[in-house]
Enzyme design. Sequence first.
Site, PDB file in Angstrom:
ATOM      1  N   MET A  81     -19.608  23.499  -1.002  1.00  0.00           N
ATOM      2  CA  MET A  81     -20.981  22.759  -0.978  1.00  0.00           C
ATOM      3  C   MET A  81     -21.949  22.303  -1.848  1.00  0.00           C
ATOM      4  SD  MET A  81     -22.508  24.244   3.092  1.00  0.00           S
ATOM      5  CE  MET A  81     -23.997  22.594   3.249  1.00  0.00           C
ATOM      6  N   HIS A  82     -23.125  21.664  -1.633  1.00  0.00           N
ATOM      7  CA  HIS A  82     -23.892  21.700  -3.360  1.00  0.00           C
ATOM      8  C   HIS A  82     -23.949  21.401  -4.626  1.00  0.00           C
ATOM      9  CE1 HIS A  82     -25.611  24.537  -0.300  1.00  0.00           C
ATOM     10  NE2 HIS A  82     -24.904  25.148  -0.524  1.00  0.00           N
ATOM     11  N   ASP A 240     -18.383  21.531   4.005  1.00  0.00           N
ATOM     12  CA  ASP A 240     -17.284  23.214   4.092  1.00  0.00           C
ATOM     13  C   ASP A 240     -16.944  24.051   5.443  1.00  0.00           C
ATOM     14  OD1 ASP A 240     -18.900  24.804   2.639  1.00  0.00           O
ATOM     15  OD2 ASP A 240     -17.404  25.331   1.473  1.00  0.00           O
TER      16      ASP A 240
END
Length: 499
Positions: A81-82, A240
């Site tokens: 992520m991110h 995820d």
Amino acid sequence: MKYVIGIDLGTSAVKILLVNQSGEVVQEVSKSYALIQEKTGYNEQNPSDWVNQTIEGLSDILQDFNGNPEDIEGISFSGQMHGLVLLDEHNEVLRNAILWNDTRTTAECKEIEAVVGKKRLLDITKNPALEGFTLPKLLWVKKHEPEVFQKAAKFVLPKDYVRYKLTGKLHMDYSDAAGTLLLHVSKREWSEEICKLLQIPIELCPVLVDSHQEVGYVTEEIVKLTGLSPSTRVFAGGADNACGAIGAGILEEGKTLCSIGTSGVVLSYESSPDKDFHGKVHYFNHGAEAVYYTMGVTLSAGYSLTWFRDVFAKNQSFENLLSEITSVPIGANGLLFTPYLVGERTPHADASIRASFIGMDSSHEQKHFVRAVLEGITFSLQESIALFRKYGKRIDTIISIGGGAKSDEWLQIQADTFNAKVIRLASEQGAVMGAAMLAAYGCGWFKSLKACADEFLSVDRTFMPIQENVQQYQKLFSIYQEVYQNTKGLNESLVAFRK
């Protein structure tokens, strides 16, 4: 027999599963790639490495596949992520991706809070401004690399870029978008308000899709490079943690996940965005359609154990390292560990805090330190469970996945610390299985993701809390919670000495 492929783009490697209609893993491939760390707190990767290793992994799968490539009906994704991937007007990468575990953006987080306001930010995004999120990274590039920012036409997250290179189509799913700090989580749309306030062109934000949504087919080039059929359908996939929840069957109220990988996650299903945790835990869109999940994060979970082994027991396997922990009593003879090696996320959103061993004396041997590390990781996860319970969530059954599910002794520590039934799955593949399940659902194999989970997932063993141990861990947890406050100021003073 029909098949689907799940692709999980992790921080250190891409993992690829070939799964049949019964949920059996037919083939498994993993391909690693490098982390780029130019300075302390900087963590980047070259997106081309993700693509090349994914293509190589798919090629390996197809080379060993005895069936007809046309029987591989679908592919879907899970991803870290991110991470910020900036693309120009031709969808070419402008700079290395800045990853989720990059902590350079403290000033940008303060800017977001000052301009948007803490309460308004929580109203819109359900999450506070933290260094790991994507929006602070965008602001950092805008401030420190203005020439790069001016060329940017779109931003995507890591798995979205890989999917684009496989299909030629650019999208972002809601579960990953929820981790950008630019999504209105309950409305499921990009926030024009936040974009305007921070002078981020909303045109940078890609088209939003559901995780199970079909977004295209593999390109002719990918067909040539991998051996996949041109009829292979591609589905958006998810973050995820959302895919980890799907892969563990966290698809109804009352289900909670404990995932111990490099980082640690406690994740619980939410049917609506209405609950208010006051920003104490993350609140994201699920990979399942139109539902949500709440999540607490320990930044250094399994990483703490890996760090300890690499520094103090380099030649030992994890199995040997954990072999003596049953001979060590609860509390490791008065030794406590706090797993703040790279800062902490829940409940202390603190990039400056660092890890501690408390209570060391000359009687302590390696086995005591190992037990203390396991207990400290588990206590950090218990911080999230305690928060969930404080806000009225019932948590009595926990699915444990990742490295923490490979040790019976550690699973019993979890059951005793969490005071809950802890379940290990028979075939635990985590997020990559969740990606495969999204493909199976997208292909129409099942009427729902829950029906897919009922077919694909089964229980291996259940660990029940031992009440005598629960009482000891409750006392020890209270002591553990004092360590943060008592070391916070010391760690802030030490920041100037870190290189």
